[in-house]
Design a protein around this motif. Structure first.
Motif: not given
Lengths: 358, 297, 308
Positions: C243, C247, C261-262, C265-266, C269-271, C275, C278
């Motif tokens: 990650f 990132y 992917f990773v 996904v983050f 989900a978090f920005e 969900y 993600a």
């Protein structure tokens, strides 16, 4: 009283039977050797006595106590491992003291006992070292010391000499024998080396394929093997085995092999195996009545003993001879005293009380 | 037949040996410069009062006159560095290393020594589960811990941090225990120890190397974690060094020109000190643990 | 004959109950913190959650394969990009790691003055926490003020847009940094493997007249092959979902050029609070990992260390 008694012990690992219905009693103070080829179940038997392995069937007694459900630490046995299993992170002193500490022996006593034992085995100058700094022979002594210091009821030794070189092995063998004579403790000793078994044991238990074939004094095992396997396994070179048949004829009962014919009695007609030790064979350069003509294939000299490898019409024979004056291809004539012959059932391998004469 | 000249061949061999030696040293020096430059870069800028835009090659040449402790002063004079950031990161790092390691120890021992039905499929199953990207567990964790009201709490972070290392470290420990002969424990059992006693007195002292590596890895993960912290920590009181460092380094907002680069570097160095301490304590074991863990298999 | 089969079983249980106690923490962790959340992820991928473009559907509604349809159709280019980027990122990194690691290990495996000093210094990048050094690299790769471009300037090379430029510039910067982060580990592991090769093999080959290259390909490679294979596989699986490097430096940009992917996904989900989306990407990623890892582990005997 520290007898060890095994009663119908069987151990199965999945489908394989490692120990097959073994019963034997080791008397107090006796030195018993479990002898057999590798994988025969002798080590498993020893581990069952120690409690490291639990039998599938049967009972183990130490003294008068059934120990089937007793953990190794509470059986009051000590064990010497083939690998010695010295704790590499502990100094020799702490290795020897390990069992005493585990049993919460007072400190002063531990110091005294460890020093005494170390002196007895002449390793007292090594107490501050770690096992990695020791030679094979020294490690072996530490392993012995670790067992001795505990003063257990029973000593269990699993091939303790197999990692030593030949010379050291012979020397340590004598030392172990002397230790036993001095301490008179019950000892159970596992080995595949028949010389160790013969020299050390009060009694030998010969085991093959999980079965106890004979349990007797070394001399009896050697002189009266109870099973074809015992005759074959004990003694070097191995006993000569000649297959034959017992037949009743008009002239009496005879044991025939393709090359030999002798009078025999004591069993029913059928197939048997005649066993004769190399040292019971008489080799002559001239033929006599009933002698077997052989050709010399080769002579093996070991210095003190010479073994003559012979071929006859149906196979090979090994004879122990004194003189070295034989050459390959030479014709010689073999005889033996029928009283020295052993007979085994051709199917079961069990010894048969046949007595033979010329 | 022409015999090869003895002197000629010797000189040739010597010459090729010298050439290969020079080439080897050259390659190693280049690699070492490459490896050390970023570290030197952080170190030197941490004792300069300098903004990112002002860093040039000439400013990287060591010069005693430029050295200042301004950045360290700046970072350390803010009490929250200790009372919030360092404290929280240490709490997370140490508790996760402690709990995770004890669990990994039991796991590795059980996987190595105990035979139970279905052991092999079980290990396969664990390996399959390990392929689930750990980073992505953050999403289900987030909802699970929200449900339990554990978001923005110490416990809510310590639990996943400790669990995070158990499988990996557990297998590391298992591989290491596999290499220790079982005789040693059996000797202890016959000598009068219980199974637990054999474990604590024989196995644990012998697996120190791998535990050293385990402590380091299990500490560094949570101590420098950004992902879980970013997702789970909302209030001020739980902020960690990693979150703080990230905000100190955020160049993108201002284009980076005005970022007080020396402060970032000093912060980085101060953050690295606890790791250095752990590294020094376990140094003896870490290298051997690293190579053993990797070569196995 | 005495049959006491039940007794030993109970005895065993009594003696070996610690075994199950030892496994308990792991089982609890597996169940509560691995299996359950993974199942949750699968479940989330089948629900609506977060501000997806789906007017009228309340949150947490079961929507079947709707999310998969979304990313499989309208979002197809992105999914494809994520797959390709992740594969490229992992494969390119591992090839470089192995080349550099083997090369340095081979150099260090010969008698050489000062090689322990080299080895110690070369291990530094591994000993530093990646989170800190990646942030440093991120600054060093800055287009305007980064020190890397300044160094290139020394050789009259024009500044490179490491985080905003084209394919080779951005991936090149990331791979350079990733190499710095990882090569020490590979070097040390390969060196240890090489040192475990018995010296007499080389000596007998030398007597037989084998060249250096022949010795390398016929002794070194077969001997350390399984170590290299195992480390490469593990490294590939790790890098595929690594990650931080991406990132913290490019955040998947510019555009989706380095999106894996990773990271995606983050961010979803978090920005962006997507969900479900993600979770859907997570499931796809997991399936890819299983497809690579399971056959590799099962059929190549690389995992023998796990079983003994």
């Amino acid at each position: 009283m520290a007898t060890v008694r095994l009663e119908h012990i069987t151990k199965k690992f999945g489908e394989t039977t490692a120990v097959d219905d073994i019963s034997l009693t080791v008397n107090d103070g006796e030195f018993v050797v479990l002898l057999g080829p590798s994988g025969c179940g002798k080590t498993t038997t020893l581990r069952i006595v120690s409690g490291l392995e639990v039998q599938s069937e049967g009972h183990v007694y130490i003294g008068d106590r059934v120990v089937d459900n007793v953990e190794p630490k509470d059986r009051n046995v000590a064990m010497v491992f083939q690998s010695y299993a010295l704790y590499p992170h502990l100094k020799i002193y702490d290795n020897i003291a390990f069992g005493l500490k585990a049993r919460h022996v007072p400190r002063a006593e531990i110091i005294k006992k460890v020093n005494e034992t170390a002196k007895m085995l002449q390793i007292h100058q090594l107490l501050d070292r770690k096992p990695a700094a020791l030679s094979g022979g020294q490690r072996q002594r530490v392993a012995l010391a670790r067992a001795l210091v505990r003063d257990p009821e029973v000593f269990l030794l699993d091939e303790p000499l197999s990692n030593l070189d030949a010379k050291l092995r012979a020397a340590t063998r004598i030392e172990i024998k002397n230790l036993h004579l001095r301490l008179r403790k019950t000892m159970v000793y596992v080995t595949h080396d028949q010389v160790e078994a013969m020299t050390l044991a009060d009694k030998i238990a010969v085991i093959n394929q999980g079965k106890l074939l004979q349990f007797a004094s070394p001399m009896e095992v050697f002189m009266k093997p109870a099973h074809r396997f015992v005759g074959d396994f004990v003694g070097y070179p191995s006993m000569n085995m000649l297959g034959g048949e017992l037949e009743e004829t008009a002239a009496g009962t005879f044991f025939f092999t393709p090359a030999i014919r002798m009078k025999a009695s004591g069993a029913q007609a059928g197939k048997y195996i005649l066993g004769i030790r190399p040292e019971d064979i008489v080799v002559s350069k001239s033929s006599s009545k009933g002698s077997l003509e052989c050709t010399v294939r080769g002579l093996e000299r070991t210095g003190s003993d010479n073994y003559l490898f012979l071929d006859y019409s149906e196979g090979g024979i090994v004879a122990s001879v004194t003189g070295p004056d034989y050459s390959a291809g030479e014709k010689v004539y073999v005889t033996f005293d029928p009283a020295n012959a052993h007979f085994f059932d051709a199917v079961t391998g069990a010894a048969v009380p046949l007595s033979a004469s010329i | 037949m022409k015999l090869p000249s003895f002197f000629g061949s010797r000189r040739k061999r010597l010459k090729s040996r010298i050439v290969s030696r020079i080439l080897s040293h050259f390659a190693l020096i280049v690699a070492t410069l490459f490896a050390l430059f970023p570290i030197y870069f952080i170190f030197w800028t941490s004792i300069l009062k300098i903004q990112l835009a002002a860093i040039s090659l000439s400013s990287l040449i060591p010069n005693l006159a430029l050295i200042t402790l301004y950045n360290y002063n700046y970072v350390l004079s803010d009490p929250t560095f200790f009372t919030i950031y360092l404290k929280n990161s240490l709490i997370f790092g140490l508790s996760a290393a402690g709990v995770g390691l004890v669990l990994a120890l039991f796991t590795g021992y059980a996987l190595s020594r105990f035979t139970f039905p279905g052991r092999k499929p079980f290990i396969y199953f664990i390996i399959a589960l390990m392929q689930f990207p750990g980073t992505m567990l953050v999403i289900p964790y987030f909802f699970m811990f929200k449900e339990l009201n554990l978001i923005n709490t110490y416990l809510g972070l310590i639990i996943p941090y400790s669990a995070g290392s158990i499988v990996f470290t557990g297998i590391l420990v298992k591989n290491y225990i596999d290499s220790i002969p079982e005789d040693l424990e059996e000797a202890a059992l016959v000598d009068g120890e219980t199974k637990t006693g054999a474990f604590t007195k024989v196995i644990i002292p012998l697996i120190k190397p791998i535990l050293g590596l385990g402590v380091l890895l299990a500490f560094i993960g949570p101590y420098t974690d950004f992902i879980l912290a970013r997702a789970f920590i909302t209030g001020n009181s739980l902020q960690t060094l990693a979150l703080r460092l990230y905000s100190v380094s955020s160049i993108s907002s201002s284009g980076g020109a005005a970022i007080d680069y020396g402060v970032f570097s000093a912060f980085s160095f101060l953050m690295g000190i606890p790791i250095l301490i752990i590294y020094l304590i376990f140094q003896k074991y870490i290298i051997s643990g690293l190579t053993l863990g990797g070569v196995k298999g | 004959m005495a049959h006491i089969e039940e007794k030993p079983f109970l005895f065993r249980l009594k003696r070996e109950w610690p075994a199950y106690l030892y496994l308990l923490p792991m089982l609890v962790v597996l169940l509560l913190l691995t299996i359950y959340p993974i199942s949750l992820t699968f479940y989330y991928s089948l629900t609506f959650n977060g501000p997806l473009p789906a007017p009228g559907i309340p949150p947490n509604t079961y929507v079947g394969l709707r999310n998969y349809n979304i990313i499989g159709t309208s979002d197809l280019p992105l999914t494809e990009t994520l797959i390709m980027n992740s594969f490229f990122w992992a494969t390119a990194s591992i090839v470089i790691f192995i080349a550099v690691g083997l090369g340095l290990a081979a150099i260090l495996n010969q008698p050489l003055r000062g090689k322990t000093v080299y080895r110690t210094l070369l291990l530094f990048p591994w000993a530093m926490p990646a989170f800190i050094t990646i942030l440093t690299w991120s600054n060093m790769l800055n287009f305007n003020f980064g020190i890397i471009n300044a160094i290139l300037g020394l050789f009259s090379i024009p500044p490179v847009q490491w985080t905003t430029g084209g394919f080779w510039a951005v991936w090149g910067g990331l791979l350079l940094m990733n190499t710095w982060l990882s090569f020490p580990y590979y070097m040390v592991v390969f060196l240890a493997a090489m040192q475990s090769i018995p010296k007499d093999l080389y000596e007998s080959a030398e007597i037989d007249g084998a060249s250096i290259l022949y010795r390398f390909t016929h002794i070194t490679v077969p001997y350390i092959g399984s170590t290299v294979g195992f480390v490469a596989l593990m490294g590939w699986l790790f890098t595929f979902n690594n990650f931080y490097p991406i990132y913290l430096v490019t955040a998947g940009g510019p555009g989706n050029l380095t999106s894996i992917f990773v990271v995606r996904v983050f961010q979803e989900a978090f920005e962006r609070s997507h969900y479900s989306l993600a979770a859907t990407y997570t499931v796809i990623d997991f399936i890819i990992m299983l497809f690579v890892a399971i056959p590799a582990i099962k059929y190549t005997r690389l995992s023998e260390g796990w079983f003994k």
